[in-house]
Design a protein around this motif. Structure first.
Motif, PDB file in Angstrom:
ATOM      1  N   VAL A  58     -19.404 -34.964  56.511  1.00 27.86           N
ATOM      2  CA  VAL A  58     -19.367 -34.355  55.173  1.00 27.86           C
ATOM      3  C   VAL A  58     -19.633 -32.857  55.285  1.00 27.86           C
ATOM      4  O   VAL A  58     -18.935 -32.037  54.680  1.00 27.86           O
ATOM      5  CB  VAL A  58     -20.370 -35.040  54.216  1.00 27.86           C
ATOM      6  CG1 VAL A  58     -20.414 -34.324  52.866  1.00 27.86           C
ATOM      7  CG2 VAL A  58     -20.036 -36.514  54.038  1.00 27.86           C
ATOM      8  N   TYR A  59     -20.637 -32.481  56.074  1.00 28.58           N
ATOM      9  CA  TYR A  59     -20.974 -31.068  56.294  1.00 28.58           C
ATOM     10  C   TYR A  59     -19.755 -30.305  56.822  1.00 28.58           C
ATOM     11  O   TYR A  59     -19.385 -29.257  56.294  1.00 28.58           O
ATOM     12  CB  TYR A  59     -22.143 -30.984  57.280  1.00 28.58           C
ATOM     13  CG  TYR A  59     -22.517 -29.588  57.709  1.00 28.58           C
ATOM     14  CD1 TYR A  59     -23.419 -28.836  56.969  1.00 28.58           C
ATOM     15  CD2 TYR A  59     -21.969 -29.026  58.864  1.00 28.58           C
ATOM     16  CE1 TYR A  59     -23.773 -27.545  57.368  1.00 28.58           C
ATOM     17  CE2 TYR A  59     -22.312 -27.745  59.267  1.00 28.58           C
ATOM     18  CZ  TYR A  59     -23.215 -27.009  58.514  1.00 28.58           C
ATOM     19  OH  TYR A  59     -23.560 -25.745  58.912  1.00 28.58           O
TER      20      TYR A  59
ATOM     21  N   ASP B 229     -21.175 -21.714  48.083  1.00 29.63           N
ATOM     22  CA  ASP B 229     -22.083 -20.588  48.268  1.00 29.63           C
ATOM     23  C   ASP B 229     -23.029 -20.868  49.436  1.00 29.63           C
ATOM     24  O   ASP B 229     -23.094 -20.092  50.370  1.00 29.63           O
ATOM     25  CB  ASP B 229     -22.869 -20.316  46.986  1.00 29.63           C
ATOM     26  CG  ASP B 229     -23.577 -18.973  47.045  1.00 29.63           C
ATOM     27  OD1 ASP B 229     -22.910 -17.967  47.348  1.00 29.63           O
ATOM     28  OD2 ASP B 229     -24.790 -18.943  46.794  1.00 29.63           O
ATOM     29  N   GLN B 230     -23.744 -21.978  49.355  1.00 31.04           N
ATOM     30  CA  GLN B 230     -24.622 -22.387  50.458  1.00 31.04           C
ATOM     31  C   GLN B 230     -24.367 -23.845  50.800  1.00 31.04           C
ATOM     32  O   GLN B 230     -24.114 -24.664  49.919  1.00 31.04           O
ATOM     33  CB  GLN B 230     -26.097 -22.259  50.071  1.00 31.04           C
ATOM     34  CG  GLN B 230     -26.632 -20.866  50.094  1.00 31.04           C
ATOM     35  CD  GLN B 230     -28.142 -20.875  49.925  1.00 31.04           C
ATOM     36  OE1 GLN B 230     -28.688 -21.583  49.089  1.00 31.04           O
ATOM     37  NE2 GLN B 230     -28.818 -20.086  50.722  1.00 31.04           N
ATOM     38  N   LEU B 231     -24.494 -24.159  52.082  1.00 31.57           N
ATOM     39  CA  LEU B 231     -24.382 -25.521  52.569  1.00 31.57           C
ATOM     40  C   LEU B 231     -25.463 -25.689  53.626  1.00 31.57           C
ATOM     41  O   LEU B 231     -25.408 -25.042  54.677  1.00 31.57           O
ATOM     42  CB  LEU B 231     -22.997 -25.764  53.175  1.00 31.57           C
ATOM     43  CG  LEU B 231     -22.758 -27.127  53.809  1.00 31.57           C
ATOM     44  CD1 LEU B 231     -22.890 -28.238  52.779  1.00 31.57           C
ATOM     45  CD2 LEU B 231     -21.386 -27.152  54.467  1.00 31.57           C
TER      46      LEU B 231
ATOM     47  N   VAL C  24     -25.803 -28.266  48.622  1.00 27.78           N
ATOM     48  CA  VAL C  24     -24.575 -27.484  48.474  1.00 27.78           C
ATOM     49  C   VAL C  24     -24.607 -26.779  47.124  1.00 27.78           C
ATOM     50  O   VAL C  24     -25.078 -27.327  46.135  1.00 27.78           O
ATOM     51  CB  VAL C  24     -23.310 -28.357  48.634  1.00 27.78           C
ATOM     52  CG1 VAL C  24     -23.200 -29.407  47.552  1.00 27.78           C
ATOM     53  CG2 VAL C  24     -22.062 -27.502  48.718  1.00 27.78           C
ATOM     54  N   SER C  25     -24.153 -25.533  47.127  1.00 27.69           N
ATOM     55  CA  SER C  25     -24.114 -24.780  45.879  1.00 27.69           C
ATOM     56  C   SER C  25     -22.765 -24.094  45.732  1.00 27.69           C
ATOM     57  O   SER C  25     -22.038 -23.858  46.703  1.00 27.69           O
ATOM     58  CB  SER C  25     -25.249 -23.755  45.817  1.00 27.69           C
ATOM     59  OG  SER C  25     -25.094 -22.767  46.808  1.00 27.69           O
TER      60      SER C  25
ATOM     61  N   ARG D  73     -20.797 -17.042  49.105  1.00 23.01           N
ATOM     62  CA  ARG D  73     -21.140 -16.459  50.412  1.00 23.01           C
ATOM     63  C   ARG D  73     -20.707 -17.325  51.598  1.00 23.01           C
ATOM     64  O   ARG D  73     -20.678 -16.851  52.723  1.00 23.01           O
ATOM     65  CB  ARG D  73     -22.662 -16.247  50.491  1.00 23.01           C
ATOM     66  CG  ARG D  73     -23.171 -15.282  49.449  1.00 23.01           C
ATOM     67  CD  ARG D  73     -24.673 -15.252  49.416  1.00 23.01           C
ATOM     68  NE  ARG D  73     -25.166 -16.501  48.844  1.00 23.01           N
ATOM     69  CZ  ARG D  73     -26.447 -16.801  48.712  1.00 23.01           C
ATOM     70  NH1 ARG D  73     -27.381 -15.965  49.132  1.00 23.01           N
ATOM     71  NH2 ARG D  73     -26.807 -17.948  48.158  1.00 23.01           N
ATOM     72  N   ARG D  74     -20.477 -18.611  51.382  1.00 18.37           N
ATOM     73  CA  ARG D  74     -20.107 -19.552  52.453  1.00 18.37           C
ATOM     74  C   ARG D  74     -21.160 -19.568  53.567  1.00 18.37           C
ATOM     75  O   ARG D  74     -20.831 -19.619  54.741  1.00 18.37           O
ATOM     76  CB  ARG D  74     -18.716 -19.246  52.984  1.00 18.37           C
ATOM     77  CG  ARG D  74     -17.647 -19.376  51.897  1.00 18.37           C
ATOM     78  CD  ARG D  74     -16.236 -19.291  52.420  1.00 18.37           C
ATOM     79  NE  ARG D  74     -15.958 -20.202  53.512  1.00 18.37           N
ATOM     80  CZ  ARG D  74     -15.638 -21.493  53.384  1.00 18.37           C
ATOM     81  NH1 ARG D  74     -15.571 -22.033  52.200  1.00 18.37           N
ATOM     82  NH2 ARG D  74     -15.401 -22.240  54.436  1.00 18.37           N
ATOM     83  N   GLN D  75     -22.428 -19.549  53.182  1.00 16.07           N
ATOM     84  CA  GLN D  75     -23.524 -19.658  54.148  1.00 16.07           C
ATOM     85  C   GLN D  75     -23.720 -21.120  54.504  1.00 16.07           C
ATOM     86  O   GLN D  75     -23.949 -21.954  53.619  1.00 16.07           O
ATOM     87  CB  GLN D  75     -24.836 -19.126  53.554  1.00 16.07           C
ATOM     88  CG  GLN D  75     -24.845 -17.666  53.308  1.00 16.07           C
ATOM     89  CD  GLN D  75     -26.170 -17.201  52.705  1.00 16.07           C
ATOM     90  OE1 GLN D  75     -26.907 -17.967  52.106  1.00 16.07           O
ATOM     91  NE2 GLN D  75     -26.452 -15.921  52.849  1.00 16.07           N
ATOM     92  N   ALA D  76     -23.633 -21.432  55.792  1.00 17.66           N
ATOM     93  CA  ALA D  76     -23.788 -22.808  56.246  1.00 17.66           C
ATOM     94  C   ALA D  76     -24.794 -22.878  57.374  1.00 17.66           C
ATOM     95  O   ALA D  76     -24.795 -22.030  58.268  1.00 17.66           O
ATOM     96  CB  ALA D  76     -22.438 -23.362  56.715  1.00 17.66           C
TER      97      ALA D  76
END
Length: 150
Positions: A105-106, A116-118, A133-134, A142-145
């Motif tokens: 899933v991640y 935005d965040q993961l 997840v946001s 931002r696609r911060q993972a």
């Protein structure tokens, strides 16, 4: 636009995600904490559902939300960060049943969806795992993972 006046527990924010599941909290129930979003919060929850949670549901099947919107009092009670996107209806925590599924899933979200965040998170004491997840429209996502210690 969704407002508190036209909400009931069965109102659907998207095809598979209800208002009730996005505001439900055992901690809020046990401590009698009001967990009531504004109309703007509800609209942000709808966007999160449409842009992230529905694609996950279509790809992986049943997707259980362990935490969605949080009022300020509830966020403090659960130890959430003061600027949590849960406070705005922009974040959800997805319950993960096993590490292998969680990583699938991640990776799917990270590679295919706007977010935005993961964060792949877990609680060491009981082994519970979830994906935070946001999704936001207040600024570019931002696609911060991060999948630290997973």
């Amino acid at each position: 636009m969704f407002t508190m006046e036209n909400q009931n527990q069965k109102t659907m924010l998207s095809e598979h995600f209800s208002f009730e599941e996005m505001v439900r909290s055992g901690v809020a129930e046990r401590r009698a904490i009001d967990n009531i979003p504004t109309g703007a919060d509800i609209e942000r929850m709808r966007l999160l559902c449409a842009n992230v949670l529905e694609p996950v549901r279509r790809r992986f099947g049943v997707t259980r939300i362990s935490s969605g919107f949080r009022s300020a009092e509830l966020n403090a009670a659960v130890g959430g960060v003061p600027a949590s996107q849960h406070l705005l209806g922009e974040a959800a925590d997805i319950h993960i049943s096993c590490m292998e599924t969680g990583m699938k899933v991640y990776d799917y979200i990270r590679r295919n969806l706007d977010f935005d965040q993961l964060l792949f998170e877990h609680r060491m004491s009981n082994g519970c795992r979830w994906l935070h997840v946001s999704y936001t429209v207040r600024r570019p996502n931002r696609r911060q993972a991060s999948a630290i210690d997973c």
